[in-house]
Write a protein that holds these residues in place. Structure first.
Motif, short mmCIF file in Angstrom:
data_model
loop_
_atom_site.label_atom_id
_atom_site.label_comp_id
_atom_site.label_asym_id
_atom_site.label_seq_id
_atom_site.Cartn_x
_atom_site.Cartn_y
_atom_site.Cartn_z
N CYS A 70 1.07 -1.01 -0.41
CA CYS A 70 -0.26 -0.46 0.23
C CYS A 70 0.94 1.12 -0.15
O CYS A 70 2.28 1.07 0.94
CB CYS A 70 -1.33 -0.38 1.64
SG CYS A 70 -1.74 1.52 1.61
N PHE B 51 -0.12 3.97 1.56
CA PHE B 51 0.48 4.77 1.95
C PHE B 51 1.25 4.22 3.90
O PHE B 51 2.04 4.87 4.17
CB PHE B 51 -1.04 5.23 2.55
CG PHE B 51 -1.54 6.37 1.85
CD1 PHE B 51 -1.45 7.68 1.97
CD2 PHE B 51 -2.85 6.05 1.30
CE1 PHE B 51 -1.90 8.75 1.80
CE2 PHE B 51 -2.98 7.16 0.00
CZ PHE B 51 -2.60 8.36 0.40
N CYS B 52 0.53 2.29 4.03
CA CYS B 52 1.16 2.95 5.78
C CYS B 52 1.83 0.98 4.89
O CYS B 52 2.61 0.74 5.31
CB CYS B 52 -0.11 1.74 6.00
SG CYS B 52 -1.35 0.59 5.07
N CYS C 181 -4.11 -0.03 0.72
CA CYS C 181 -4.62 -1.25 0.89
C CYS C 181 -7.02 -0.56 0.91
O CYS C 181 -6.70 -0.07 0.71
CB CYS C 181 -4.64 -1.27 2.47
SG CYS C 181 -4.37 -0.09 3.42
N HIS D 176 -6.95 2.02 2.69
CA HIS D 176 -6.82 3.76 3.16
C HIS D 176 -7.87 3.72 1.38
O HIS D 176 -8.14 4.97 1.13
CB HIS D 176 -5.31 3.59 2.16
CG HIS D 176 -3.83 4.19 3.81
ND1 HIS D 176 -3.71 2.91 4.42
CD2 HIS D 176 -4.17 4.63 4.66
CE1 HIS D 176 -3.34 3.70 5.09
NE2 HIS D 176 -3.25 4.52 5.66
ZN LIG Z 1 -2.76 0.98 3.86
#
Ligand SMILES: [Zn+2]
Ligand SMILES: [Zn+2]
Ligand SMILES: [Zn+2]
Length: 342
Positions: A310, A312-313, A328, A331
Motif C-alpha cells: 500500500c 500509504f501504510c 490497501c 486506505h
Molecule cells: Zn494502507
C-alpha cells in the motif's frame, strides 16, 4: 520391575526385520507365483517394529547394569503430586514400572540423553507412512511400501555400522541382499526419472512439488514423464491439460499437473478450523491454484503483483487489491470518503 534381556531384544529385532523383508518380497510377486499384496502392510509393520527394537537394544547395552537398562526401556510409573501432610506437595511415582516398553517419542529422548545420533526426520517419515498405510486398501500400498523399504535401508545400514559396530551384511543375513538390491534399483530409477523430467518443461518453481508426487494408484514416488509426450516435444508448462506421467512401479498413467498442484496446496494448507488461512490461491494470470500469497508470486507462470504494498501504510497487498491502484482496503476506503466529502 519386568525382566529385560538385551540379547533377546536384538534377536527379536532381527527376526522382525527378516519377516518384514519376506513379507515385502511376497507382496511384490504375482498371484500365480505365490504373491500376496496384503503382505505389504505386515512388511511395513514388521520392519518398523524391527528398527525400534534395534534402537531399544542399543539403549539397553549403553548401560552396564541390567537394572538400569530396564529403567530405560520400560515405561516408568506416573509421577503425581501428593499432599505432604504439612500443607505442601511432593511429587511421587505412583505404581510400578509398566510391562509396556517406550514408544518412538521416548526413544528419541533417551537417544538425546545418551548422545546417540539417528536420522530422525527419516524415522518420523517412516512412522507417518506406516500409520498412513494402515488406512489404505492393500492394493493401493505396494508402491509406497517400496518407497518405505528404500528409505529405511540407509538409516538401518548407518545405525548398524556406527552405533552397533557390526557389519549390516552379517547382522541382517538374508534380508541384507534383498534390501541392498532394492535400494540400488530404487536409487537408479529415481535418478533416471529425474533426468527424463528435465526435458519435460516443468516450471522451475514447481520442481520441488514434482519431486514429492506419488502415483494415485499405488503410492510410488517412481514417476516418469510419458514417453509419447517427451517424443512429441510437449511441455508440462503449457500443455498441463494433456501431459502425463507413467508410474514405474504399477504402470498407471495420468496427468502430472494436478498432482503437483495438489502437493503444493496440501503443503500450504492451513486448517480453517484452527483459524488458519491457506497460503495458496488461484492465480489471476494463469488461473491455476499456484499463487503463493505470502511471496506474492505465482509458482507456475511467475506472475507478480503490480502493487506489492500500500502506498500509504506499506501493508503487503494481495491479488484482490490490485484494482485499487496500490491502496490497501482501509486506505482505499479513506480515499473514497475524502473524495465524497469534497
Ligand atoms: Zn494502507
Ligand atoms: Zn503406481
Ligand atoms: Zn500463474
Amino acid at each position: 520391575m519386568p525382566e529385560l534381556d538385551a540379547e533377546k531384544l536384538k534377536e527379536n529385532a532381527l527376526t522382525s526385520i527378516r519377516l518384514g523383508i519376506e513379507d515385502f518380497q511376497r507382496s511384490k510377486l504375482e498371484k500365480d507365483q505365490g504373491g500376496d499384496p496384503a503382505r505389504a502392510l505386515s512388511a511395513v509393520r514388521n520392519l518398523f517394529a524391527g528398527i525400534l527394537l534395534l534402537f531399544k537394544y542399543k539403549i539397553a547395552v549403553s548401560v552396564d547394569a541390567t537394572g538400569d537398562a530396564s529403567v530405560l526401556i520400560f515405561n516408568p510409573p506416573e509421577v503425581l503430586p501428593q499432599a505432604d501432610g504439612k500443607g505442601g506437595i511432593e511429587w511421587k511415582p505412583v505404581g510400578k514400572f509398566k510391562r509396556t516398553t517406550i514408544d518412538v517419542a521416548t526413544i528419541k529422548k533417551r537417544f538425546e540423553g545418551f548422545g546417540i545420533d539417528v536420522d530422525w526426520p527419516t524415522i518420523d517419515k517412516l512412522q507417518e507412512c506406516r500409520n498412513h498405510l494402515e488406512h489404505l486398501h492393500p492394493a493401493n500400498t505396494l508402491g509406497e511400501v517400496a518407497d518405505f523399504v528404500a528409505e529405511l535401508f540407509p538409516v538401518l545400514r548407518e545405525f548398524i555400522l556406527t552405533q552397533l559396530n557390526e557389519q549390516p551384511a552379517d547382522l541382517l543375513d538374508t534380508a541384507w541382499p534383498v534390501m541392498l538390491a532394492h535400494h540400488e534399483f530404487f536409487r537408479d530409477t529415481i535418478a533416471e526419472c529425474q533426468a527424463s523430467w528435465a526435458a519435460a518443461g516443468v516450471p522451475e518453481m514447481m520442481q520441488p512439488w514434482l519431486e514429492s508426487c506419488q502415483c494415485e494408484e499405488c503410492g510410488s514416488s517412481l514417476l516418469r514423464p510419458s514417453q509419447q509426450d517427451i517424443e512429441e516435444g510437449a511441455s508440462v508448462d503449457n500443455q498441463d491439460n494433456t501431459f502425463k506421467y507413467v508410474c514405474v512401479a504399477c504402470g498407471h498413467s495420468d496427468l502430472i499437473a494436478p498432482l503437483m498442484i495438489k502437493e503444493l496446496n496440501d503443503a500450504y494448507y492451513d486448517d480453517p478450523r484452527d483459524g488458519g488461512e491457506a497460503d495458496v490461491e488461484e492465480c489471476n494470470e494463469c488461473k491455476r491454484s499456484t499463487f503463493l500469497i505470502s511471496e506474492q508470486h505465482c509458482l507456475w507462470c511467475g506472475a507478480e503483483l503490480d502493487y506489492p504494498t500500500c502506498t500509504f501504510c506499506e501493508e503487503p497487498l494481495r491479488q484482490e487489491d490490485q484494482f485499487n491502484g496500490g491502496l490497501c482496503g482501509y486506505h482505499l476506503h479513506a480515499y473514497e470518503k475524502a473524495m465524497r466529502d469534497d
